[in-house]
Design a protein around this motif. Structure first.
Motif, PDB file in Angstrom:
ATOM      1  N   MET A 262      33.596  25.449  29.652  1.00  0.00           N
ATOM      2  CA  MET A 262      32.824  24.237  29.416  1.00  0.00           C
ATOM      3  C   MET A 262      33.298  23.547  28.137  1.00  0.00           C
ATOM      4  O   MET A 262      33.412  22.316  28.077  1.00  0.00           O
ATOM      5  CB  MET A 262      31.339  24.586  29.303  1.00  0.00           C
ATOM      6  N   GLN A 263      33.609  24.348  27.126  1.00  0.00           N
ATOM      7  CA  GLN A 263      34.077  23.791  25.870  1.00  0.00           C
ATOM      8  C   GLN A 263      35.402  23.062  26.050  1.00  0.00           C
ATOM      9  O   GLN A 263      35.602  21.955  25.534  1.00  0.00           O
ATOM     10  CB  GLN A 263      34.233  24.919  24.843  1.00  0.00           C
ATOM     11  N   LYS A 264      36.304  23.640  26.817  1.00  0.00           N
ATOM     12  CA  LYS A 264      37.607  23.024  27.006  1.00  0.00           C
ATOM     13  C   LYS A 264      37.504  21.730  27.795  1.00  0.00           C
ATOM     14  O   LYS A 264      38.121  20.717  27.443  1.00  0.00           O
ATOM     15  CB  LYS A 264      38.553  24.001  27.721  1.00  0.00           C
ATOM     16  N   PHE A 265      36.719  21.746  28.865  1.00  0.00           N
ATOM     17  CA  PHE A 265      36.580  20.520  29.657  1.00  0.00           C
ATOM     18  C   PHE A 265      35.921  19.422  28.851  1.00  0.00           C
ATOM     19  O   PHE A 265      36.291  18.252  28.953  1.00  0.00           O
ATOM     20  CB  PHE A 265      35.765  20.797  30.926  1.00  0.00           C
ATOM     21  N   SER A 266      34.957  19.789  28.013  1.00  0.00           N
ATOM     22  CA  SER A 266      34.300  18.798  27.155  1.00  0.00           C
ATOM     23  C   SER A 266      35.287  18.189  26.173  1.00  0.00           C
ATOM     24  O   SER A 266      35.295  16.976  25.943  1.00  0.00           O
ATOM     25  CB  SER A 266      33.135  19.448  26.419  1.00  0.00           C
ATOM     26  N   GLU A 267      36.137  19.045  25.585  1.00  0.00           N
ATOM     27  CA  GLU A 267      37.122  18.538  24.626  1.00  0.00           C
ATOM     28  C   GLU A 267      38.164  17.649  25.300  1.00  0.00           C
ATOM     29  O   GLU A 267      38.579  16.633  24.738  1.00  0.00           O
ATOM     30  CB  GLU A 267      37.796  19.719  23.925  1.00  0.00           C
ATOM     31  N   LEU A 268      38.588  18.028  26.510  1.00  0.00           N
ATOM     32  CA  LEU A 268      39.554  17.207  27.230  1.00  0.00           C
ATOM     33  C   LEU A 268      38.945  15.849  27.607  1.00  0.00           C
ATOM     34  O   LEU A 268      39.619  14.812  27.531  1.00  0.00           O
ATOM     35  CB  LEU A 268      40.030  17.942  28.485  1.00  0.00           C
ATOM     36  N   THR A 269      37.690  15.865  27.998  1.00  0.00           N
ATOM     37  CA  THR A 269      37.005  14.603  28.304  1.00  0.00           C
ATOM     38  C   THR A 269      36.919  13.717  27.074  1.00  0.00           C
ATOM     39  O   THR A 269      37.119  12.499  27.141  1.00  0.00           O
ATOM     40  CB  THR A 269      35.591  14.888  28.845  1.00  0.00           C
ATOM     41  N   LEU A 270      36.629  14.335  25.940  1.00  0.00           N
ATOM     42  CA  LEU A 270      36.555  13.581  24.694  1.00  0.00           C
ATOM     43  C   LEU A 270      37.913  12.971  24.336  1.00  0.00           C
ATOM     44  O   LEU A 270      37.992  11.839  23.849  1.00  0.00           O
ATOM     45  CB  LEU A 270      36.067  14.495  23.571  1.00  0.00           C
ATOM     46  N   GLU A 271      38.988  13.721  24.579  1.00  0.00           N
ATOM     47  CA  GLU A 271      40.321  13.201  24.307  1.00  0.00           C
ATOM     48  C   GLU A 271      40.636  11.989  25.180  1.00  0.00           C
ATOM     49  O   GLU A 271      41.252  11.023  24.720  1.00  0.00           O
ATOM     50  CB  GLU A 271      41.366  14.303  24.524  1.00  0.00           C
ATOM     51  N   VAL A 272      40.209  12.032  26.433  1.00  0.00           N
ATOM     52  CA  VAL A 272      40.411  10.879  27.315  1.00  0.00           C
ATOM     53  C   VAL A 272      39.666   9.670  26.767  1.00  0.00           C
ATOM     54  O   VAL A 272      40.204   8.554  26.711  1.00  0.00           O
ATOM     55  CB  VAL A 272      39.945  11.203  28.747  1.00  0.00           C
ATOM     56  N   ARG A 273      38.446   9.872  26.344  1.00  0.00           N
ATOM     57  CA  ARG A 273      37.658   8.769  25.798  1.00  0.00           C
ATOM     58  C   ARG A 273      38.296   8.182  24.547  1.00  0.00           C
ATOM     59  O   ARG A 273      38.301   6.964  24.350  1.00  0.00           O
ATOM     60  CB  ARG A 273      36.236   9.234  25.478  1.00  0.00           C
ATOM     61  N   LYS A 274      38.830   9.049  23.695  1.00  0.00           N
ATOM     62  CA  LYS A 274      39.458   8.551  22.471  1.00  0.00           C
ATOM     63  C   LYS A 274      40.688   7.714  22.785  1.00  0.00           C
ATOM     64  O   LYS A 274      40.968   6.719  22.103  1.00  0.00           O
ATOM     65  CB  LYS A 274      39.836   9.721  21.570  1.00  0.00           C
ATOM     66  N   LYS A 275      41.433   8.098  23.809  1.00  0.00           N
ATOM     67  CA  LYS A 275      42.615   7.321  24.176  1.00  0.00           C
ATOM     68  C   LYS A 275      42.246   5.998  24.823  1.00  0.00           C
ATOM     69  O   LYS A 275      42.956   4.999  24.699  1.00  0.00           O
ATOM     70  CB  LYS A 275      43.505   8.137  25.111  1.00  0.00           C
ATOM     71  N   VAL A 276      41.121   5.950  25.528  1.00  0.00           N
ATOM     72  CA  VAL A 276      40.693   4.721  26.190  1.00  0.00           C
ATOM     73  C   VAL A 276      39.946   3.802  25.229  1.00  0.00           C
ATOM     74  O   VAL A 276      40.200   2.596  25.169  1.00  0.00           O
ATOM     75  CB  VAL A 276      39.809   5.046  27.416  1.00  0.00           C
ATOM     76  N   GLU A 277      39.027   4.377  24.443  1.00  0.00           N
ATOM     77  CA  GLU A 277      38.152   3.562  23.603  1.00  0.00           C
ATOM     78  C   GLU A 277      38.635   3.454  22.161  1.00  0.00           C
ATOM     79  O   GLU A 277      38.344   2.467  21.486  1.00  0.00           O
ATOM     80  CB  GLU A 277      36.738   4.157  23.599  1.00  0.00           C
ATOM     81  N   GLY A 278      39.333   4.461  21.674  1.00  0.00           N
ATOM     82  CA  GLY A 278      39.728   4.509  20.274  1.00  0.00           C
ATOM     83  C   GLY A 278      39.237   5.788  19.638  1.00  0.00           C
ATOM     84  O   GLY A 278      38.138   6.268  19.927  1.00  0.00           O
ATOM     85  N   ALA A 279      40.051   6.351  18.752  1.00  0.00           N
ATOM     86  CA  ALA A 279      39.712   7.636  18.151  1.00  0.00           C
ATOM     87  C   ALA A 279      38.755   7.500  16.977  1.00  0.00           C
ATOM     88  O   ALA A 279      38.039   8.440  16.643  1.00  0.00           O
ATOM     89  CB  ALA A 279      40.990   8.360  17.702  1.00  0.00           C
ATOM     90  N   THR A 280      38.729   6.349  16.333  1.00  0.00           N
ATOM     91  CA  THR A 280      37.861   6.138  15.176  1.00  0.00           C
ATOM     92  C   THR A 280      36.919   4.963  15.433  1.00  0.00           C
ATOM     93  O   THR A 280      37.115   4.180  16.365  1.00  0.00           O
ATOM     94  CB  THR A 280      38.690   5.859  13.910  1.00  0.00           C
ATOM     95  N   GLU A 281      35.916   4.844  14.570  1.00  0.00           N
ATOM     96  CA  GLU A 281      34.967   3.739  14.722  1.00  0.00           C
ATOM     97  C   GLU A 281      35.649   2.394  14.542  1.00  0.00           C
ATOM     98  O   GLU A 281      35.336   1.423  15.238  1.00  0.00           O
ATOM     99  CB  GLU A 281      33.832   3.899  13.718  1.00  0.00           C
ATOM    100  N   ALA A 282      36.605   2.334  13.634  1.00  0.00           N
ATOM    101  CA  ALA A 282      37.333   1.078  13.414  1.00  0.00           C
ATOM    102  C   ALA A 282      38.136   0.694  14.650  1.00  0.00           C
ATOM    103  O   ALA A 282      38.173  -0.481  15.045  1.00  0.00           O
ATOM    104  CB  ALA A 282      38.255   1.216  12.202  1.00  0.00           C
TER     105      ALA A 282
END
Length: 534
Positions: free
Chosen positions: A288-308
């Motif tokens: 579960m931890q790995k899938f959650s982290e991979l999902t988060l990585e996808v989001r960072k690539k689509v939306e941006g890794a930082t708030e800026a």
């Protein structure tokens, strides 16, 4: 007696005059105070009714937004489902499994003629189960080559066997990318459609409300309250009531997201999914931890890794067409008859048209930092429903948690006693949940997004700010006198009302009187945060 009275009045005429003067002044002052109190009560009652009417209109607007999203979402869902045919890939794998069983003499002819259990079965007999009823390993049940089979030959020749095995692995990789991309794309599309609909209907709701205010102030003084119903089409002479056709054309621009924008979103999500999940084998155990982290990585690539980076994200291209494509959208949606380019009048040729102003203001709202902020919160809610609830509970049997993690942190903390599962089990759930995201009744993902308080704050700011865009075409002689607290009102409890300068003072709505979008949004966010702390 008479002469004595005259002498007394003559001697006391000054005190008597002063006394009568005081009585008269007291009477006048009393009547003035009573009049002011009566006016204040009437004004307070009128303001209260106006605020209540505005609140009810706003709440009705938000309900209309929900129904509109539910009505439009199936169109985008059908397009996404048609492009990412996860079920077709699953069927091809089932056919290959049946053919393999037939070659090896396993199974009865009646079993080979029917489809094997689907990846999306709910009864536990899916292809993605860890073991079949007779203990067969998952790789054999799926028709995948096991390590022991990798070096075995075949009566038809080793080359054909290798080609068949490669095809199966390729299909499973396609299934992996397709199922993950489809679920994630639907979440992004739902969030974008929710925000676009809120902007559109609240801008039009603001125009309708101002139409009622203008009608009341200019010709409807016999009406004591602002009407909750929209009678704009009944009186074409109203300042804002003859734009029914403009409103229809404006709402039609959601066609771009439903038929064009979703594809651009899908391509961006698919590229991120391939990069992040591409190295993950179909036979790997996934925690579960790995899938959650991979999902988060996808989001960072689509939306941006930082708030800026998220604030600088460009979402306008997915929601509205470029100016040169606006007439194309109206034509494709059936709003205008198809005509040669030379004879058509472009809506972008003039910046003074109501439709042009609406589109420009919508573009400004989409490109504003609050839009990116609210979109991130909506995506947090959508992914939390998918990962933290559906996958965690149904795949990993983790109890539901109410916390919605931040995008910068892992979405789920590692739980010691949770065992990893095979990736196909997760893919099976993602395949089912894609239908729930796009066609669920009730739609749990939309409900989760609508529970985000900042979404209501964003809609309230859109509804109550930037009034000068609608009032400015009016001349000063025909300007409408509206109390300040009626204009910048406490619609949802999230916006701080404007301070009244003097009791009973009224002001002409003008540029600078109403709060700008950014300042109003800041107040709304501050009030929201205070409410959360309380």
């Amino acid at each position: 007696m008479i002469s004595a009275s005259r002498r007394w009045l003559r001697r006391n005429r000054t005190p008597i005059a002063i006394g009568f003067g005081l009585v008269g002044a007291g009477y006048v002052a009393t009547q003035y105070v009573l009049g002011k109190i009566s006016d204040a009560r009437a004004r307070m009652s009128s303001d209260r009714i106006a605020r209540e009417n505005l609140r009810r209109r706003f709440e009705q607007n938000q309900e209309d937004c929900t129904f509109t999203v539910l009505a439009l979402l199936p169109t985008a869902t059908d397009n996404i489902m048609g492009e990412l045919e996860t079920e077709r890939i699953t069927f091809e794998l089932q056919q290959q499994k049946a053919a393999k069983l037939a070659r090896n003499g396993e199974g009865h002819p009646s079993e080979l003629g029917s489809s094997p259990p689907s990846v999306t079965d709910d009864d536990g007999r899916s292809m993605a189960s860890l073991h079949s009823e007779n203990g067969m390993h998952v790789s054999k049940l799926m028709g995948l080559p096991t390590p022991s089979e990798a070096g075995e030959g075949s009566q038809d020749g080793g080359h054909q066997v290798q080609k068949s095995k490669k095809t199966k692995l390729q299909l499973w990789n396609d299934l992996k990318i397709s199922s993950i991309t489809r679920a994630f794309t639907l979440i992004y599309t739902l969030a974008l459609l929710t925000l676009l609909t809120r902007i559109q209907l609240n801008l039009l709701g603001r125009r309708s409300y101002l139409s009622s205010v203008v009608s009341l102030a200019t010709g409807g003084m016999e009406q004591s309250t602002i009407s909750l119903e929209n009678h704009d089409d009944d009186n074409p002479d109203q300042a804002y009531g003859n734009d029914f056709e403009t409103n229809r054309k404006y709402l039609t621009f959601s066609w771009w997201l439903l038929h064009r924008g979703w594809r651009e979103v899908m391509l961006k999500v698919e590229a991120a999914v391939k990069e992040v999940f591409g190295t993950l084998s179909i036979r790997d155990d996934v925690s579960m931890q790995k899938f959650s982290e991979l999902t988060l990585e996808v989001r960072k690539k689509v939306e941006g890794a930082t708030e800026a980076e998220r604030k600088e994200g460009k979402w306008l291209q997915y929601l509205l067409p470029p100016r040169e494509q606006e007439d194309f959208v109206l034509t494709e949606s059936g709003m205008t008859a198809e005509a040669p380019p030379s004879s058509s009048v472009s809506i972008s040729s003039s910046s003074a048209t109501p439709l042009r102003r609406l589109l420009d203001e919508t573009s400004d709202l989409i490109e504003s930092p609050p839009f990116s902020h609210v979109l991130t919160l909506l995506l947090d809610a959508g992914y939390s429903t998918l990962v933290d609830q559906k996958i965690a509970q149904q795949v990993y049997k983790i109890p539901l948690t109410s916390d919605v993690p931040d995008l910068n942190a892992p979405r789920i903390t590692e739980i010691v006693d949770v065992k990893p599962v095979k990736l196909p089990i997760v893919l099976a759930l993602l395949t089912r949940q894609a239908h729930s995201i796009g066609n669920g009744v009730p739609n749990e993902y939309l409900q989760a997004m609508e529970q985000v308080r900042d979404l209501e704050a964003f809609a309230a700011v859109v509804y109550s700010s930037n009034w000068e865009n609608e009032i400015s075409p009016m001349t000063e002689e025909s300007a409408v006198l509206v109390p300040k607290e009626t204009v910048v009102s406490d619609i949802t409890g999230l916006i701080i009302p404007a301070e009244a300068s003097e009791a009973g003072q009224e002001s002409i709505i003008d540029v600078g009187t109403a709060s700008t979008f950014e300042s109003a949004w800041g107040k709304a966010v501050d009030t929201t945060e205070k409410g959360k702390i309380a």
